[in-house]
Design a protein around this motif. Structure first.
Motif, PDB file in Angstrom:
ATOM      1  N   ILE A  86      49.555  42.457  49.582  1.00  7.70           N
ATOM      2  CA  ILE A  86      48.925  42.641  50.969  1.00  7.70           C
ATOM      3  C   ILE A  86      49.941  44.424  50.626  1.00  7.70           C
ATOM      4  N   PHE A  87      49.156  45.848  51.087  1.00  6.12           N
ATOM      5  CA  PHE A  87      50.628  46.715  51.455  1.00  6.12           C
ATOM      6  C   PHE A  87      49.410  46.956  52.801  1.00  6.12           C
ATOM      7  N   ALA A  88      50.218  47.551  53.477  1.00  7.64           N
ATOM      8  CA  ALA A  88      50.166  48.155  54.853  1.00  7.64           C
ATOM      9  C   ALA A  88      50.602  48.594  55.276  1.00  7.64           C
ATOM     10  N   GLU A  89      49.762  49.646  55.933  1.00  6.13           N
ATOM     11  CA  GLU A  89      50.490  50.698  56.686  1.00  6.13           C
ATOM     12  C   GLU A  89      50.172  50.635  58.053  1.00  6.13           C
ATOM     13  N   GLU A  90      50.830  50.448  59.151  1.00  2.82           N
ATOM     14  CA  GLU A  90      51.229  51.120  60.493  1.00  2.82           C
ATOM     15  C   GLU A  90      50.719  49.172  60.853  1.00  2.82           C
ATOM     16  N   LYS A  91      51.662  48.890  59.880  1.00  3.40           N
ATOM     17  CA  LYS A  91      51.547  46.837  59.553  1.00  3.40           C
ATOM     18  C   LYS A  91      51.185  46.074  62.108  1.00  3.40           C
ATOM     19  N   SER A 212      45.047  50.660  66.078  1.00  6.05           N
ATOM     20  CA  SER A 212      46.006  51.773  65.983  1.00  6.05           C
ATOM     21  C   SER A 212      44.735  52.527  64.731  1.00  6.05           C
ATOM     22  N   ASP A 213      44.178  53.833  64.703  1.00  3.13           N
ATOM     23  CA  ASP A 213      43.198  54.255  64.395  1.00  3.13           C
ATOM     24  C   ASP A 213      44.470  54.686  63.173  1.00  3.13           C
ATOM     25  N   LYS A 214      45.399  54.638  62.494  1.00  2.00           N
ATOM     26  CA  LYS A 214      45.937  55.368  61.305  1.00  2.00           C
ATOM     27  C   LYS A 214      46.250  53.922  60.577  1.00  2.00           C
ATOM     28  N   ILE A 218      45.811  48.118  52.151  1.00  3.92           N
ATOM     29  CA  ILE A 218      45.573  47.681  50.335  1.00  3.92           C
ATOM     30  C   ILE A 218      45.568  46.162  49.827  1.00  3.92           C
ATOM     31  N   ALA A 219      44.554  45.704  49.404  1.00  3.00           N
ATOM     32  CA  ALA A 219      44.343  44.518  48.765  1.00  3.00           C
ATOM     33  C   ALA A 219      43.848  45.075  47.284  1.00  3.00           C
ATOM     34  N   ILE A 220      44.715  44.563  45.806  1.00  3.73           N
ATOM     35  CA  ILE A 220      44.477  43.802  45.387  1.00  3.73           C
ATOM     36  C   ILE A 220      44.656  42.279  44.891  1.00  3.73           C
ATOM     37  N   TYR A 221      43.930  42.251  44.155  1.00  5.14           N
ATOM     38  CA  TYR A 221      43.484  41.175  43.336  1.00  5.14           C
ATOM     39  C   TYR A 221      43.582  40.939  42.271  1.00  5.14           C
ATOM     40  N   ARG A 222      44.332  39.906  41.613  1.00  6.36           N
ATOM     41  CA  ARG A 222      44.162  39.398  39.561  1.00  6.36           C
ATOM     42  C   ARG A 222      43.447  37.863  39.403  1.00  6.36           C
ATOM     43  N   GLY A 223      43.363  38.171  38.228  1.00 11.65           N
ATOM     44  CA  GLY A 223      42.997  36.434  38.109  1.00 11.65           C
ATOM     45  C   GLY A 223      42.039  35.733  38.445  1.00 11.65           C
ATOM     46  N   VAL A 224      40.073  36.674  39.478  1.00 10.52           N
ATOM     47  CA  VAL A 224      40.233  35.485  40.257  1.00 10.52           C
ATOM     48  C   VAL A 224      39.247  34.931  39.367  1.00 10.52           C
ATOM     49  N   GLU A 225      39.295  33.287  39.346  1.00 12.43           N
ATOM     50  CA  GLU A 225      38.023  32.322  39.641  1.00 12.43           C
ATOM     51  C   GLU A 225      37.510  31.730  40.199  1.00 12.43           C
ATOM     52  N   PHE A 226      36.626  31.902  39.941  1.00 15.26           N
ATOM     53  CA  PHE A 226      35.700  30.913  41.065  1.00 15.26           C
ATOM     54  C   PHE A 226      34.701  30.306  40.656  1.00 15.26           C
ATOM     55  N   SER A 227      34.461  29.236  40.985  1.00 13.52           N
ATOM     56  CA  SER A 227      33.773  27.883  40.569  1.00 13.52           C
ATOM     57  C   SER A 227      32.492  28.128  41.714  1.00 13.52           C
ATOM     58  N   ASP A 228      31.306  28.168  41.295  1.00 16.05           N
ATOM     59  CA  ASP A 228      29.996  28.125  41.876  1.00 16.05           C
ATOM     60  C   ASP A 228      30.426  28.851  43.319  1.00 16.05           C
ATOM     61  N   VAL A 229      30.970  29.988  43.226  1.00  4.21           N
ATOM     62  CA  VAL A 229      31.649  30.878  43.987  1.00  4.21           C
ATOM     63  C   VAL A 229      29.935  32.000  44.143  1.00  4.21           C
ATOM     64  N   GLY A 230      30.036  32.487  42.898  1.00  2.00           N
ATOM     65  CA  GLY A 230      29.049  33.488  42.958  1.00  2.00           C
ATOM     66  C   GLY A 230      28.831  33.627  41.476  1.00  2.00           C
ATOM     67  N   GLY A 231      30.476  33.598  40.726  1.00  2.00           N
ATOM     68  CA  GLY A 231      30.897  34.184  39.723  1.00  2.00           C
ATOM     69  C   GLY A 231      31.661  35.665  39.637  1.00  2.00           C
TER      70      GLY A 231
END
Length: 237
Positions: A86-91, A212-214, A218-231
């Motif tokens: 996760i990356f954030a501006e105005e965290k 804050s309107d600013k 950014i959320a980056i996902y890798r290696g996503v593996e789901f079982s019975d969730v939706g493929g």
């Protein structure tokens, strides 16, 4: 078909798209979700406070999410694993950031409040919440329960989330969560979900609240593996 449900096309350097047969897209701009098939089917979500999703009526939140079309069955196990950074501006303005949830499929007339299961970041760290009820109808607001909180979760660093759950509104639910290989929660004999005709569905990406309107996440996902969730939501070419 409205733009935010259309297929997301990616740059020529890493061709891929979101499988619209499996997932709906909930975001402000159509190009705020990107797929890189060369990096473990990496999915990048960008959410801005100044670019709200069209169906969000409140101005205190922003989202860039994928919503599985598959509805889960009660009384059966579900497992998922993913890596996220996760990356954030105005965290400091961000009060709540959801990085994964199982949302209920409410019956007509039911109050739509907290999801049966939510993985989120608050100012003191990562937290896991559950909600559920055996009532045939829930037209009124209801509470949710923080099962664990204050789990170390740093922005700008990769983390692994591993989860096994059994959804049940007969106090037979269970939930096991590991973060970075460490078990942070193991509980059973609880309600996770509601007495609805159709079970919950999986959502993930970046969904946050801020004054804050600013603010930008950014959320980056890798290696996503789901079982019975939706493929897998990713189609690589």
């Amino acid at each position: 078909m409205t733009p935010f449900f259309e297929t997301v096309l990616i740059s020529l350097m890493s061709i891929g798209k979101i499988d619209k047969e499996r997932y709906n897209i909930q975001t402000g701009k159509i190009h705020s979700i990107h797929v890189n098939c060369e990096k473990q089917n990496e999915i990048k979500f960008v959410a801005n406070m100044n670019d709200p999703w069209i169906l969000d009526k409140k101005n205190d939140r922003a989202r860039s999410e994928l919503q599985s079309r598959k509805k889960l069955q009660y009384e059966s196990d579900v497992s998922l694993s993913y890596n996220v950074i996760i990356f954030a501006e105005e965290k400091d303005s961000i009060s709540h950031l959801v990085i994964g949830q199982f949302h209920q499929t409410s019956d007509y007339g039911d109050f739509e409040g907290y999801p049966p299961l939510e993985i989120s970041w608050n100012s003191d760290g990562l937290a896991i919440y559950t909600a559920g009820s055996a009532e045939a109808a829930t037209p009124h607001p209801y509470n949710h329960i923080q099962r664990v909180g204050g789990v170390k979760f740093s922005f700008g660093e990769w983390h692994n989330v591993n989860l096994t759950a059994k959804f049940s509104y007969h106090k037979d639910g269970k939930l096991i969560v590991k973060v970075d290989g460490n078990e942070i929660l193991s509980v059973k004999g609880i309600n996770i979900g509601f007495n609805d005709k159709i079970g919950p569905y999986w959502k993930f990406g970046a969904y946050f609240m801020s004054d804050s309107d600013k603010a930008r996440v950014i959320a980056i996902y890798r290696g996503v593996e789901f079982s019975d969730v939706g493929g897998s939501p990713v189609i690589c070419e």
